[in-house]
Structure formats: C-alpha cells, structure tokens
Design a protein around this motif. Sequence first.
Motif, mmCIF file in Angstrom:
data_model
loop_
_atom_site.group_PDB
_atom_site.id
_atom_site.type_symbol
_atom_site.label_atom_id
_atom_site.label_comp_id
_atom_site.label_asym_id
_atom_site.label_seq_id
_atom_site.Cartn_x
_atom_site.Cartn_y
_atom_site.Cartn_z
ATOM 1 N N THR A 38 -10.076 -24.241 12.736
ATOM 2 C CA THR A 38 -10.885 -24.492 11.545
ATOM 3 C C THR A 38 -12.349 -24.188 11.861
ATOM 4 O O THR A 38 -12.756 -24.147 13.036
ATOM 5 N N SER A 39 -13.143 -24.012 10.844
ATOM 6 C CA SER A 39 -14.554 -23.673 11.041
ATOM 7 C C SER A 39 -15.290 -24.758 11.819
ATOM 8 O O SER A 39 -16.062 -24.465 12.747
ATOM 9 N N ALA A 40 -15.063 -26.027 11.455
ATOM 10 C CA ALA A 40 -15.759 -27.123 12.130
ATOM 11 C C ALA A 40 -15.359 -27.209 13.599
ATOM 12 O O ALA A 40 -16.209 -27.387 14.483
ATOM 13 N N SER A 67 -11.804 -35.010 16.952
ATOM 14 C CA SER A 67 -11.559 -33.893 16.043
ATOM 15 C C SER A 67 -12.037 -34.159 14.618
ATOM 16 O O SER A 67 -11.956 -33.276 13.766
ATOM 17 N N ALA A 68 -12.542 -35.360 14.331
ATOM 18 C CA ALA A 68 -13.071 -35.652 12.994
ATOM 19 C C ALA A 68 -14.239 -34.726 12.687
ATOM 20 O O ALA A 68 -15.122 -34.544 13.535
ATOM 21 N N PRO A 69 -14.280 -34.098 11.519
ATOM 22 C CA PRO A 69 -15.350 -33.128 11.204
ATOM 23 C C PRO A 69 -16.756 -33.676 11.410
ATOM 24 O O PRO A 69 -17.645 -32.951 11.857
ATOM 25 N N PHE A 70 -16.973 -34.957 11.095
ATOM 26 C CA PHE A 70 -18.305 -35.528 11.305
ATOM 27 C C PHE A 70 -18.715 -35.413 12.763
ATOM 28 O O PHE A 70 -19.841 -34.997 13.086
ATOM 29 N N HIS A 71 -17.820 -35.779 13.653
ATOM 30 C CA HIS A 71 -18.151 -35.770 15.078
ATOM 31 C C HIS A 71 -18.217 -34.357 15.642
ATOM 32 O O HIS A 71 -19.067 -34.082 16.504
ATOM 33 N N THR A 72 -17.358 -33.467 15.211
ATOM 34 C CA THR A 72 -17.436 -32.102 15.726
ATOM 35 C C THR A 72 -18.779 -31.471 15.379
ATOM 36 O O THR A 72 -19.337 -30.705 16.176
#
Length: 569
Positions: free
Chosen positions: A101-103, A482-487
């Motif tokens: 994924t992009s993130a 892997s949460a988008p916020f953290h990435t």
Amino acid sequence: MTTDMGQFALYCAILLACAPLLGAYMHRVYDGRKTLFSPVLSPVETVIYRICGVDSNQSQHWSRYAIALLAFNAVGWVILFAILRLQNLLPWNPAGLPPMTSAMAFNTAVSFVTNTNWQAYGGETSLSYFSQMVGLTVQNFVSAATGMAVAVAVIRGFAGRRVRDIGNFYVDMTRGVLYILLPLSIIAAVFLIWQGVPQNLHGYVDAHTLEGAKQVIAQGPAASQIAIKQLGTNGGGFFNVNSAHPYENPTALSNLVEMVYILLIPAAFCFLFGQMVRDKKQGYAIFAVMAILFIAGFAGIYSAEKAGNPLLDHNIAIAAHSGNMEGKEVRFGILNSSLWANATTVASNGSVNAMHDSFTPLGGMIEMLNMQLGEIVFGGVGAGFYGMLLFVVLTVFIAGLMVGRTPEYLGKKIESREIKLAVLAILTMPIGILVFGAVAATIPAAVAAVQDPGPHGLSEILYAYSSATGNNGSAFAGFGASAPFHTTLQGIAMLLGRYGFIVPVLAIAGSLGAKNTVPVSGGTFPTHGPLFITLLIAVILIVGGLTFFPALALGPIAEHFAMLAGTVY
C-alpha cells in the motif's frame, strides 16, 4: 554464570582485536591509498565515476556535500518506493505477492533509505525476491555508506586547518561500498551459507508437520541480505521474526559472528578517528567511553533478565532465579539474547534474536535508553561516531566554562556557532520521541495499535518512537506498527532523526575545518585522559538520559514496581 561471562569476554576480545585493524584499513581507503583490493576494485571505481560524471579529485564545501547527500538519498527513496508499489509487475515474485500500500511503501522506503530498517511488514509474506534484493539490499549498502561518508567528512573538518572543503560525497560513498562493505559482506554471506542460511530463488516449500498440519517454508536470497544488514547496522530481516529465525541465524557460531559484525565498523571508527586527527589517544578516549557505556548497558539487561519475574518463579515453583526465558530462543539463552539486545540497540541495528516486548521492564528500559541517548554508544556505521562528536563538542564547551577558557578541541576553538548547531541536532531526539510519542499516545486511532494496557502500553509507544527517531528499527512486538497513522508519523520521525543530525553536524565540520589551530598551553583542557572520559560520560547521561527520565518513570519503571507489587500487564 562463569560460562556466560566467558562468552561475553570472548565477544569483547574478538571485537577489540578486529576493530583497530579495520580502522587502519578504512584510513587507507578514505585517504585514497592502495589497498589489498585495489587491483580489482580500482578499475571498477574509475568506471563508476566516469559513468556518473563524478570528478574524484574535486572536493566539496560542506553545503555542497550535504546537498549531494540529500539529493542522492531522495532519488533512492523514489526508486525504492516505486519498486515496492510495482512489485507485482516485476520479476522474481514466485509467491505472487501483491504491491505494498502507499502508506506502507512510504514507511518502508523511508526506513531503508535512512538506515533504520523499521519493519511494519512481514518480510516473507510481503516482499518479493526482487524487492528484497534490488530494493532493500541495495539501500542496505548505500544508506550504510552514506553514514560512513558523513562521519569521515566530519572527521576531516575536525582534523583540517583552514580548509574550505571536507571531501566528495560521491567518492566517499563509493569507496565505502566497494572497499569496505562489499568485501566484508561477501565473506559473511559465504559463512552464513555454510552455516545453513538459504541463498536461492526457489519457490516456497510446502511441508507437513507430524500432527498433519500444513506449513509453508519460505526460501529466497537471505544470506546476502543478512550479511549487509548486520555489517551496515541496518537490521531489516529477510524473515519476519528477524534473527530469531533459524534461516537467518541458525547456530551459536552464526550468532556470535553476526553480533561481531553489528559493532565492527562502529568500533573501528574510533581508531580511524585517532589516525585521521594524528592523535591516537583521542580515538582511544572515545572508544573507552563507548566501551564503558556498552558494558554498563549489557550488565543492566543481563542482570534484569537473569533475575526474571519473581511472580513467575514463585507461582510455578521453578528454580530460584532461573531467569526470564519468555520470548527467547533456547539455543541462545539469556546471555546471548541480552548481549544481542544491547548490541543492536546501541548500534542502531534493529535486528533481534529475542522478542524485546518479552524482556523484563528494566531490561526493556535499558534497550530504550540506549536508543534515546542518540545511539552513540558505537551507534550506526558512521552515524554513531558523528553523534558522539556532538557530545564531545558539548563536553569541551562545559569544560571550558569550568576552567574559565574558550573551549578547545584538537586545537580548534569551539564557539557559539558550533554549540548552537550541536544543540539543534541533539534536540531532534526529544522532538521525535517525546513530542511524536505524546501525539501517538493521545489520538484514539493511534492508541488502538497498542496491544497492552497500563505502563507497558506506554512503553510500546515510547520504544517505537525511540526506535524510529534513533534510526534503530527494533520494536516491542505488541505494537501495531502497520496502522496508517504510525507508518506516516514514524516515517517523518525517521527522516528527522537521520537528516536532522546530518545537516547540522556537517555544518559543524565545515565551520571547524575553516579554523586554524591554537597552540597547547597550560590552561588547555586535555581531552584524552580519565577526567575527560568521566566528564563525557556524565554529559551523555545528563543531557541524553535525564531528558527522557519522566517518560521512562511512567513506563518501564512504573511497570517494574507494579510487578514487584504483584501486578503484571
């Protein structure tokens, strides 16, 4: 206990025997003199410069050096991001893995370009062989060589007299890859293949266990990536469980050699420094500081893990003080797990042979503290040494105030410009760890990624952002990286921790290189004796350590006292 200390002594002896030899060799490499590999590699080096249009005789001002470095790293990030997003269309993907994924691709590309190798993905289940080899392994080489190049350029600034330039980034990086990283990685890869690490392009193997369950056993070009991941203090594992996986670290001998490789180049930089500034005692003093802090960190982790959890020992009536073996491989035990944990967190390596989330609260705290100090206790290849030089600058400034003289180091006056730049660089750690960590601890979408309640949950967040900002890459396993916020936020923290250090430290090198030296007088504070070593350690612990004490008190320290009171998380 005696056997454990014997193993620790053997490790230290091997490191101490090899580091000076490598430091002398590196001095020849970066000085442009002939080496053992010159007949083979010198023509290759010349061809690379010709293809890339690099004039190897042209030196660069610190600002041009920094621009070249940033531009090269930016191009590397774009290429790696594209590989990760398009891996389903690229060759050597026998498992048919989809694109990232992009993130996740953003985070992973930033991670490997900054020499962090933070892994929010499972290696064997997320990346094709092409992505592992052409994407990650290439960055393992060039990101490590980038840190080494910066350290050498900074040393030139400290050693030079009225010089405008500090070297050529492209030349320093190329020589680091060709003459240092590549030969040592080939040696390690061959050794690891001999020990049983796979190096192939085969498809995954289906196996059936004795219970009749199906198990998929991953294959791939693992040995080549593991060799440079340890040597370059990268740390990103080919397999998800990293160096606890038997295909990455199959034997006690491979475990020993990989641990030596983690600290080999960082330790060698101390001896390289002594030769480049023409005062070996200065290099010995810095090595002594690193060694003392390293031994203290190991003693703390080992003692905590050997003591174990008193509640567990009592409840299941096992032998007293048998130690904490949760999350550790039986084939490595407490000694090798603790030694690896200490080495990997002081060295910004990030590889693990045991799960740090399962260490005792105090053991995990020391791992965090190693990173929060700026990973200067040996540190990453090059990065640890130029980080240590920032603390040296602060120390001589404080010493100068104590004796009532303008502070000096190697005959160079340390003035307000250098101090401001040093403080600016050092501030990147509390910003990335405390500020970003506080944001992650207050936003619901971010807190949802935390597995455990109470102080241990805070420790998971604190460890994650210490690891990202310190360009380490290890983690407490309960953290949902892997949460988008953290990435996204951790990607920013990695960039801050890498380039927020590099640019100011290059500016310091340029400023000092332009100065002339002043003669030694009776009031000059010596910077190679026991007094300076003690003062430098004190400054590191006060400036680097006490900054994070309140956060540590709410996390691992509170968890430790809760454990003694009978509460676990």
